[in-house]
Design a protein around this motif. Sequence first.
Motif, short mmCIF file in Angstrom:
data_model
loop_
_atom_site.label_atom_id
_atom_site.label_comp_id
_atom_site.label_asym_id
_atom_site.label_seq_id
_atom_site.Cartn_x
_atom_site.Cartn_y
_atom_site.Cartn_z
N HIS A 113 0.80 -1.36 0.01
CA HIS A 113 0.19 0.09 0.16
C HIS A 113 0.54 1.42 -0.36
O HIS A 113 1.07 2.12 -0.47
N THR A 114 2.14 1.54 0.64
CA THR A 114 2.53 2.41 0.39
C THR A 114 4.78 2.10 0.87
O THR A 114 4.83 0.99 1.01
N SER A 115 5.59 3.36 0.97
CA SER A 115 6.58 2.68 0.77
C SER A 115 7.04 3.58 2.72
O SER A 115 6.16 4.10 3.08
N LEU A 116 8.29 2.56 3.20
CA LEU A 116 8.02 3.18 4.16
C LEU A 116 9.42 4.40 4.77
O LEU A 116 9.89 4.40 5.91
N ILE A 181 0.60 5.50 10.67
CA ILE A 181 0.03 4.63 12.50
C ILE A 181 -0.08 2.97 12.20
O ILE A 181 -1.21 2.87 12.08
N ILE A 182 0.39 2.45 13.42
CA ILE A 182 0.14 0.83 13.22
C ILE A 182 -0.62 0.49 14.94
O ILE A 182 0.07 1.21 16.02
N ASN A 183 -1.36 0.05 14.32
CA ASN A 183 -1.97 -0.02 16.11
C ASN A 183 -1.21 -1.93 16.32
O ASN A 183 -2.40 -2.85 15.67
N ALA A 184 -0.97 -1.84 17.04
CA ALA A 184 -0.17 -3.63 17.44
C ALA A 184 -0.78 -3.31 18.96
O ALA A 184 -0.19 -4.70 20.24
N CYS A 205 -2.26 9.54 6.07
CA CYS A 205 -1.44 9.03 6.81
C CYS A 205 -2.45 8.07 6.07
O CYS A 205 -3.43 7.46 6.05
N LEU A 206 -1.25 6.68 6.57
CA LEU A 206 -2.15 5.51 6.44
C LEU A 206 -2.38 4.07 7.78
O LEU A 206 -0.62 4.86 8.56
N ALA A 207 -3.70 4.38 7.61
CA ALA A 207 -3.21 3.77 9.74
C ALA A 207 -3.53 2.05 8.88
O ALA A 207 -4.31 1.89 8.16
N GLN A 225 -12.50 8.55 10.87
CA GLN A 225 -12.71 10.55 11.05
C GLN A 225 -11.78 11.64 11.28
O GLN A 225 -11.69 12.86 11.26
N ALA A 226 -10.82 10.48 11.84
CA ALA A 226 -9.49 12.21 12.15
C ALA A 226 -8.84 12.26 10.52
O ALA A 226 -7.78 12.87 10.72
N GLY A 227 -9.04 11.70 9.63
CA GLY A 227 -8.83 11.93 8.15
C GLY A 227 -7.31 11.56 7.83
O GLY A 227 -7.15 11.72 6.60
N ALA A 228 -7.88 9.86 7.69
CA ALA A 228 -6.15 9.48 7.68
C ALA A 228 -6.77 8.52 5.95
O ALA A 228 -7.90 8.18 5.87
N ALA A 229 -5.96 8.98 5.49
CA ALA A 229 -6.08 9.06 3.80
C ALA A 229 -6.83 6.63 2.82
O ALA A 229 -7.05 6.78 2.64
N GLN A 230 -5.77 6.20 4.06
CA GLN A 230 -5.94 4.98 3.87
C GLN A 230 -6.04 4.01 5.18
O GLN A 230 -4.87 4.64 6.15
N CYS A 231 -6.91 3.30 5.29
CA CYS A 231 -7.39 2.22 6.75
C CYS A 231 -7.46 0.92 6.24
O CYS A 231 -8.24 0.40 5.57
#
Length: 267
Positions: A113-116, A181-184, A205-207, A225-231
């Motif tokens: 989905h994206t480069s890091l 932003i990664i939820n672990a 942002c990618l969440a 809701q906070a506007g992340a472009a990719q979830c």
Amino acid sequence: MKYLVIGHPIAHSKSPQIHQAFAAQFKLADFSYERGLAPLEGFADFVADFVARGGRGANITVPFKEEAFRLCSELTERAAAAEAVNTIKIGANGVLLGDNTDGAGLVSDLLRHTSLANKRILLLGAGGAARGVLLPLLAEGPLSLTIANRTLARAEQLALRGGIMIKASAFDALAGEFDVIINATSASLAGLALPVPATIFAEKCLAYDMMYGKGETPFLAQAQQAGAAQCIDGLGMLLGQAAEAFYVWTGLRADIEPVLAEMRVAL
Ligand code: NDP
């Protein structure tokens, strides 16, 4: 070829379906992969019995990843760094090689989905999953990596392992913006969002939530809701860590795309 996924509970595990699908891609007729419910106090004996019955490898899930780490007499570098084992390869002489493919699974899915490289990464959580993904994330060359956790001391401890470029924070003390932003954490499992400021989600942002399931997770709803472009949820990570384990055992690189599409529909 006998393989197992060992956990407690284990009935919910999708690993047999995934690995059977990978084996079918290569027409491995003698490949068998089943669920193993190990007693909470009997993990080592359960593994020894499987080895005696000719087992070739196992995936390890909750709550045995740390115990598996202690049980294996040989460890890959990434398992040693994670202090947790999710994949065991059983040698011809019964020697247990412990590996951890969670980080490779996450990174391969993120890279779809994206480069890091040069990104500002925020890792939420400091448990086993966060430990497993820290070094593989750093290997992608991010601009910065911040770890935030409910228990700040655990974030600080984990940050020390990553070296000087890693920052540690409490959730509510987070400042600035992040690109990935990664939820672990396991908060989504409990149906909870995280007490992080809405301002941390950068414009593109990618969440990512390691949890997956039908519908949006609480963290991804919050991110959107906070506007992340990719979830994105963790189903691709599940497939990625499985494909890496399959490779460790067989030397074959399975194609996750058809399996992912099938599982997404079935969720
Ligand atoms: P651990 O139990 O080792 O760690 C849990 C983490 O979540 C800790 O950082 C803990 O914080 C935090 N946490 C728990 N509850 C809350 C809450 N209510 N609010 C904020 N933080 C909380 O779990 P794992 O690291 O093994 O797993 C974490 C998640 O990752 C799970 O949802 C799991 O399903 C998922 N996962 C997904 C994979 C995939 O392939 N998709 C692979 C591996 C894991 P504290 O330190 O303060 O207790």
